[in-house]
Motif scaffolding. Structure first.
Motif, PDB file in Angstrom:
ATOM      1  N   ALA A  69       0.818  -1.218   0.000  1.00  0.00           N
ATOM      2  CA  ALA A  69       0.000   0.000   0.000  1.00  0.00           C
ATOM      3  C   ALA A  69       0.851   1.267   0.000  1.00  0.00           C
ATOM      4  CB  ALA A  69      -0.950   0.012   1.194  1.00  0.00           C
ATOM      5  N   ASN A  85       1.379   3.536  -3.590  1.00  0.00           N
ATOM      6  CA  ASN A  85       0.473   2.394  -3.425  1.00  0.00           C
ATOM      7  C   ASN A  85       0.457   1.608  -4.741  1.00  0.00           C
ATOM      8  OD1 ASN A  85      -1.796   0.761  -3.166  1.00  0.00           O
ATOM      9  ND2 ASN A  85      -3.061   2.347  -2.221  1.00  0.00           N
ATOM     10  N   THR A  87      -1.130  -1.489  -4.813  1.00  0.00           N
ATOM     11  CA  THR A  87      -2.237  -2.454  -4.767  1.00  0.00           C
ATOM     12  C   THR A  87      -3.227  -2.077  -5.870  1.00  0.00           C
ATOM     13  OG1 THR A  87      -3.700  -1.181  -3.310  1.00  0.00           O
ATOM     14  CG2 THR A  87      -2.003  -2.534  -2.245  1.00  0.00           C
ATOM     15  N   ASP A  89      -6.074  -0.966  -5.990  1.00  0.00           N
ATOM     16  CA  ASP A  89      -7.163  -0.040  -5.687  1.00  0.00           C
ATOM     17  C   ASP A  89      -7.324   0.934  -6.865  1.00  0.00           C
ATOM     18  OD1 ASP A  89      -9.060   1.134  -3.675  1.00  0.00           O
ATOM     19  OD2 ASP A  89      -7.783   2.882  -4.020  1.00  0.00           O
ATOM     20  N   ARG A  90      -8.572   1.155  -7.274  1.00  0.00           N
ATOM     21  CA  ARG A  90      -8.774   1.944  -8.493  1.00  0.00           C
ATOM     22  C   ARG A  90      -8.501   3.428  -8.286  1.00  0.00           C
ATOM     23  NH1 ARG A  90     -10.583  -0.479 -12.821  1.00  0.00           N
ATOM     24  NH2 ARG A  90     -11.303  -2.634 -12.610  1.00  0.00           N
ATOM     25  N   GLU A  91      -8.784   3.913  -7.086  1.00  0.00           N
ATOM     26  CA  GLU A  91      -8.604   5.341  -6.831  1.00  0.00           C
ATOM     27  C   GLU A  91      -7.154   5.684  -6.484  1.00  0.00           C
ATOM     28  OE1 GLU A  91     -11.153   7.806  -6.595  1.00  0.00           O
ATOM     29  OE2 GLU A  91     -12.385   6.279  -7.611  1.00  0.00           O
ATOM     30  N   THR A  92      -6.572   4.907  -5.570  1.00  0.00           N
ATOM     31  CA  THR A  92      -5.282   5.312  -5.000  1.00  0.00           C
ATOM     32  C   THR A  92      -4.138   4.383  -5.391  1.00  0.00           C
ATOM     33  OG1 THR A  92      -5.668   4.030  -2.992  1.00  0.00           O
ATOM     34  CG2 THR A  92      -6.440   6.297  -2.988  1.00  0.00           C
ATOM     35  N   GLY A  95      -5.030   0.090  -9.833  1.00  0.00           N
ATOM     36  CA  GLY A  95      -6.159  -0.682 -10.349  1.00  0.00           C
ATOM     37  C   GLY A  95      -6.554  -0.307 -11.772  1.00  0.00           C
ATOM     38  N   PRO A 146      -6.719  -4.975  -2.573  1.00  0.00           N
ATOM     39  CA  PRO A 146      -6.688  -3.532  -2.815  1.00  0.00           C
ATOM     40  C   PRO A 146      -6.784  -2.757  -1.504  1.00  0.00           C
ATOM     41  CG  PRO A 146      -8.775  -4.475  -3.563  1.00  0.00           C
ATOM     42  CD  PRO A 146      -7.942  -5.613  -3.069  1.00  0.00           C
ATOM     43  N   SER A 148      -7.183   1.194   0.012  1.00  0.00           N
ATOM     44  CA  SER A 148      -7.392   2.605  -0.317  1.00  0.00           C
ATOM     45  C   SER A 148      -6.486   3.449   0.566  1.00  0.00           C
ATOM     46  CB  SER A 148      -8.863   2.976  -0.094  1.00  0.00           C
ATOM     47  OG  SER A 148      -9.020   4.358  -0.330  1.00  0.00           O
TER      48      SER A 148
END
Lengths: 426, 237
Positions: A69, A85, A87, A89-92, A95, A146, A148
């Motif tokens: 992360a 990050n 991972t 994650d789509r925002e941060t 992804g 993921p 955030s």
């Protein structure tokens, strides 16, 4: 005459601008397509293995934090760089990244939006990674949990905080290109070279850097002080007749895989590398790295030979010998031969005699444990003698072990010890 | 009050370490395959068998409940407690190995040192005793004995005893909670309780605790019926 000079200057400036400007558009390898795989699960497994080989976790996971992360500060002479990050994650995280975006970051040091990445992300090494391996890494990172967690802004000083200026750095120091096997070398050697030069990014610590933080090809793996952290990454390229040349294949393999060996143990940042990365590599890959490392061209060591034996120096060594008998001899033996693998030998130990003498000073001050590994789950520890010895005593005992037996290290001063007492052990 | 002297630490440790160098060197390859030998790095500060001393800074670890010691080792390693040398020492050690270390020191019961003579007035000591034994309901401060055991010996597996610890160490732990340098798994009960105490309370508690003699044979109580007055993440309920 003056007009001619002006023209020459203008041409030179134009050439520089072209070279630097090219960095903004240069994307070598961007046309290289993804390698289709039949077995997606096997690709993820392979990616997980390669993420270990690249020790991605070391930077992309903060202590006690969630895996990959980001958020760990990479200390550089130019300020702190906070690992992002990675991972899915789509925002941060990553992804939204495609396999092509991921490949471009590894191969060409550019982010998804085309921005230059800071070379603390070792794309100078990761550019050697094959497209198939990059795809496997991508496939693996898309499967981790993921998280955030927004990325933290780097804390770099001016002008290093001006990201577009990296164009100049790249024009000077970065040559993208996959690893090319050397024909005529055994497959094992080439595999080792691929891992050492590429994902292993050994040069990031073990090769000296210039004022702009670029590693120097002429000092390849010749050992270096790690900026800010203040540890000495030992030379990996042997000096002819030196201590490293005497390591057997198996001894070096033991060190990399288990953290301990008949000739030495890993401490400090290298303990982290063994714990998180190297212990997970297959024996075949460890031996491949060893065969490449043991075949590196020799680098002359930066070593200050023994100083003249003045009376003051003799008194220091005599005091050191007394302290050695009191505190060290039980584990490291009167002849400095140690009791490996629990207690490493000090005689003929290049980490003890290296210049600058950071490592023995820090080991005496702070002690430490080699890492828990599958091959050595319950390591023996060294006490932090800085708690009971003053700077003068530490200088004496370190000077003694650098000089005793057949060691040929220079004496260390009270001031040097004082400097490293100020460096946080962690 | 929350500061400690480096020189004092050094001197008190020196006394402990004098015993270290006297043993003969191991014959090669014959290093004792014991946990005691493996954790020699710990005893230079925490004393032989983890018994510490009464006038130093470093805490006694001998005989504390294994679950408590294990939690603290994890907290240091993973950055919830801040003491750089401890974090450095533990950074690359596995959970299993840290548990083995915790169980080893928990199993040792060397004699306790003599109590520290208090350097505060009788009124301050009495304030400390009151907080330890009765707490302060008006401020929602539970008594120490409500969790740490009626005789303050701790409760297995995760609540530490409070006797036989140096005053400086107790003070600095309260300071670390107040300043956010010491955390436990959430909910962090000691951080909450500490936020309701002031410097005067803390000095009184530490002075009274450090002045108590430790009865021989004191060991943590069995977990049987303890109900905590406040939830603690590190203590399974």
């Amino acid at each position: 005459m003056l007009r001619g000079l002006k023209i020459v200057c203008a041409l030179a400036l134009a050439a520089v601008l072209v070279l630097v400007g090219k960095e903004f558009v240069r994307d070598p390898g961007s046309d290289q397509p993804s390698v289709p795989v039949a077995d997606a699960a096997a690709q993820v497994t392979q990616g997980a293995y390669l993420a270990r080989a690249g020790d991605c976790m070391a930077c992309h996971t903060v202590r006690g934090g969630q895996e990959y992360a980001g958020g760990r500060a990479i200390e550089t002479p130019f300020g702190q760089i906070y690992a992002p990050n990675i991972t899915p994650d789509r925002e941060t995280g990553i992804g939204e990244w495609s396999a092509d975006d991921f490949w471009r970051a590894l191969h060409n040091g550019k982010s998804r939006d085309g921005k230059f990445l800071y070379p603390a992300f070792p794309y100078v090494n990761y550019t050697k990674v094959s497209r198939a391996d990059a795809d496997a890494l991508y496939a693996y990172f898309q499967t981790v949990a993921p998280v955030s967690q927004p990325n933290r802004e780097h804390a770099l000083r001016f002008p290093y905080n001006l990201r577009p200026l990296l164009a100049v750095w790249r024009a000077l120091y970065f040559r993208p290109g996959e690893f090319q096997p050397e024909p005529g070398r055994p497959a094992e050697w080439n595999r080792g070279a691929y891992l050492v030069q590429g994902l292993g990014h050994c040069a990031a610590c073990h090769t000296a850097r210039n004022a702009l933080g670029a590693t120097s090809a002429s000092a390849e793996l010749g050992g270096a002080i790690m900026p800010v952290l203040g540890w000495h990454a030992s030379p990996l390229a042997a000096d002819a007749g030196g201590e490293l040349a005497q390591w057997s294949r198996q001894e070096l393999a033991d060190l990399l895989k288990t953290g301990v060996s008949a000739r030495g143990a890993v401490y400090g940042p290298m303990a982290e590398v063994v714990r998180q990365s190297l212990q997970y590599l297959s024996d075949a890959d460890i031996h491949a790295m060893v065969s490449y490392l043991q075949d590196l061209p020799a680098v002359p060591p930066a070593r200050a030979r023994r100083a003249g034996a003045g009376p003051e120096h003799q008194a220091l060594l005599a005091q050191g010998a007394k302290l050695y008998d009191k505190y060290c001899v039980e584990c490291h033996q009167a002849d400095g031969s140690g009791a490996a693998p629990a207690y490493p030998p000090l005689a003929g130990n290049l980490s003890i005699t290296a210049t600058p003498p950071v490592n023995p000073i820090r080991m005496v001050l702070n002690g430490g444990f080699p890492p828990s590994t599958a091959g050595n789950p319950r390591p023996y520890g060294m006490p932090p003698y800085g708690q009971i010895l003053n700077n003068e005593e530490v200088a004496a005992v370190v000077s003694y072990i650098r000089d005793a037996w057949h060691n040929e290290g220079s004496p260390v001063s009270v001031i040097e010890v004082g400097r490293y007492r100020q460096v946080p052990p962690d | 009050m929350l500061r400690f002297s480096v020189d004092r630490i050094a001197r008190s440790c020196l006394a402990l370490a004098l015993g270290l160098g006297s043993a003969a060197a191991f014959a090669q390859g014959r290093v004792p395959d014991t946990i005691a030998q493996r954790v020699q790095a710990c005893v230079v500060c925490h004393g032989e068998q983890g018994k510490a001393t009464s006038d130093g800074y470093f805490p006694r670890i001998a005989g504390k409940p294994a679950g408590y010691l294990y939690n603290q080792l994890l907290n240091f390693r993973d950055g919830r407690r801040t003491y750089p040398l401890m974090t450095y020492m533990l950074a690359h050690l596995s959970d299993e190995y840290l548990m083995e270390m915790a169980e080893y020191f928990a199993s040792l019961h060397p004699p306790y040192p003599a109590p520290q003579s208090p350097a505060v007035s009788a009124a301050v000591l009495d304030h400390g005793r009151l907080l330890v034994q009765e707490g302060d309901a008006k401020r929602d401060v539970p008594a120490c004995i409500a969790c740490h055991g009626a005789n303050l010996a701790g409760v297995a597996p995760a609540l530490p005893g409070l006797l036989g610890l140096p005053r400086d160490y107790i003070n600095s732990q309260f300071g670390a909670w107040q300043q956010g340098r010491r955390h436990a798994a959430a909910p962090d009960c000691m951080a909450q309780i500490t936020s309701r105490l002031d410097m005067h309370d803390i000095g009184a508690i530490s002075s009274w605790l450090a002045a108590q003699p430790v009865p021989p044979g004191l060991t943590p109580a069995a977990p049987a019926t303890l109900r905590l007055p406040i939830p603690c993440g590190g203590v399974p309920q």
